[in-house]
Design a protein around this motif. Structure first.
Motif, short mmCIF file in Angstrom:
data_model
loop_
_atom_site.label_atom_id
_atom_site.label_comp_id
_atom_site.label_asym_id
_atom_site.label_seq_id
_atom_site.Cartn_x
_atom_site.Cartn_y
_atom_site.Cartn_z
N ASN A 29 0.80 -1.21 0.00
CA ASN A 29 0.00 0.00 0.00
C ASN A 29 0.84 1.27 0.00
N ASN A 30 2.01 1.22 0.61
CA ASN A 30 2.92 2.37 0.55
C ASN A 30 3.42 2.57 -0.88
N ILE A 31 3.67 1.48 -1.58
CA ILE A 31 4.08 1.58 -2.99
C ILE A 31 2.96 2.19 -3.81
N VAL A 32 1.74 1.74 -3.59
CA VAL A 32 0.58 2.29 -4.31
C VAL A 32 0.44 3.78 -4.02
N LYS A 33 0.61 4.15 -2.75
CA LYS A 33 0.50 5.56 -2.36
C LYS A 33 1.54 6.40 -3.10
N GLU A 34 2.77 5.90 -3.17
CA GLU A 34 3.84 6.61 -3.89
C GLU A 34 3.49 6.76 -5.37
N GLU A 35 2.97 5.68 -5.95
CA GLU A 35 2.61 5.73 -7.37
C GLU A 35 1.48 6.71 -7.62
N LEU A 36 0.52 6.77 -6.71
CA LEU A 36 -0.60 7.70 -6.87
C LEU A 36 -0.15 9.16 -6.77
N THR A 37 0.89 9.43 -5.98
CA THR A 37 1.38 10.81 -5.85
C THR A 37 2.05 11.27 -7.14
N MET A 38 2.49 10.34 -7.98
CA MET A 38 3.13 10.71 -9.25
C MET A 38 2.11 11.06 -10.34
N LEU A 39 0.84 10.76 -10.08
CA LEU A 39 -0.21 11.00 -11.08
C LEU A 39 -0.80 12.39 -10.94
N ASP A 40 -1.38 12.87 -12.02
CA ASP A 40 -2.14 14.13 -11.96
C ASP A 40 -3.55 13.86 -12.47
N SER A 41 -4.34 14.91 -12.53
CA SER A 41 -5.76 14.74 -12.90
C SER A 41 -5.94 14.23 -14.34
N GLN A 42 -4.90 14.32 -15.16
CA GLN A 42 -4.98 13.84 -16.55
C GLN A 42 -4.95 12.31 -16.63
N LYS A 47 -10.02 0.80 -10.45
CA LYS A 47 -10.10 -0.03 -9.24
C LYS A 47 -10.63 -1.39 -9.66
N LEU A 48 -9.98 -2.44 -9.19
CA LEU A 48 -10.41 -3.80 -9.50
C LEU A 48 -11.50 -4.22 -8.52
N ILE A 49 -12.69 -4.46 -9.04
CA ILE A 49 -13.81 -4.94 -8.24
C ILE A 49 -14.23 -6.27 -8.84
N GLY A 50 -13.84 -7.35 -8.15
CA GLY A 50 -14.09 -8.68 -8.71
C GLY A 50 -13.28 -8.81 -9.99
N PRO A 51 -13.91 -9.24 -11.08
CA PRO A 51 -13.18 -9.40 -12.34
C PRO A 51 -13.22 -8.14 -13.22
N VAL A 52 -13.76 -7.04 -12.70
CA VAL A 52 -14.01 -5.84 -13.51
C VAL A 52 -13.15 -4.67 -13.04
N LEU A 53 -12.57 -3.93 -13.99
CA LEU A 53 -11.88 -2.69 -13.68
C LEU A 53 -12.87 -1.54 -13.80
N VAL A 54 -12.99 -0.77 -12.72
CA VAL A 54 -13.94 0.34 -12.67
C VAL A 54 -13.14 1.64 -12.54
N LYS A 55 -13.49 2.64 -13.33
CA LYS A 55 -12.82 3.93 -13.27
C LYS A 55 -13.06 4.55 -11.89
N GLN A 56 -11.98 5.14 -11.33
CA GLN A 56 -12.08 5.74 -10.00
C GLN A 56 -11.43 7.12 -10.02
N ASP A 57 -12.00 8.03 -9.27
CA ASP A 57 -11.45 9.37 -9.13
C ASP A 57 -10.11 9.28 -8.41
N LEU A 58 -9.12 10.05 -8.86
CA LEU A 58 -7.78 10.02 -8.27
C LEU A 58 -7.81 10.38 -6.78
N ASP A 59 -8.53 11.42 -6.42
CA ASP A 59 -8.60 11.81 -5.00
C ASP A 59 -9.25 10.72 -4.15
#
Length: 115
Positions: A29-42, A47-59
């Motif tokens: 989770n710390n790795i994920v947090k670091e990766e998320l800080t590198m992203l911007d709103s673009q 998010k993986l929910i079961g077998p489906v990827l669902v678009k999620q807001d960055l914040d």
């Protein structure tokens, strides 16, 4: 007494195993947090929910990871407290067992002296 010690060691082993799993989750989770800080709103986050990827807001993703990290850290603290308590109880049981063994040896020594 041995049964109590065996139960105690079994619980300590399970607690240590659970704590190790939490440490692995914390690292991930710390790795994920670091990766998320590198992203911007673009960037798009999914998010993986079961077998489906669902678009999620960055914040929202950042908040979810932060809450997960809080929970994992709390659980690690809880397991550390449990392990310290079990260690303390185990030491008390060892002291009682040692005392009983010494009493038994003294009693046997006195019995041999009378015979």
């Amino acid at each position: 007494m041995n049964r109590v010690l065996a139960r105690c060691f079994c619980y300590v082993s399970k607690s240590m195993s659970a704590r190790q799993k939490l440490e692995a989750q914390l690292t991930e989770n710390n790795i994920v947090k670091e990766e998320l800080t590198m992203l911007d709103s673009q960037n798009t986050v999914y998010k993986l929910i079961g077998p489906v990827l669902v678009k999620q807001d960055l914040d929202e993703a950042k908040a979810t990871v932060s809450k997960r990290l809080e929970y994992i850290n709390g659980e690690i603290q809880r397991y550390e407290t449990v392990l310290k308590e079990m260690e303390r109880k185990s030491e008390q049981h060892r002291e009682v067992l040692s005392s009983l063994q010494q009493e038994y040896q003294r009693a046997q020594g006195q019995a041999v002296g009378k015979a």
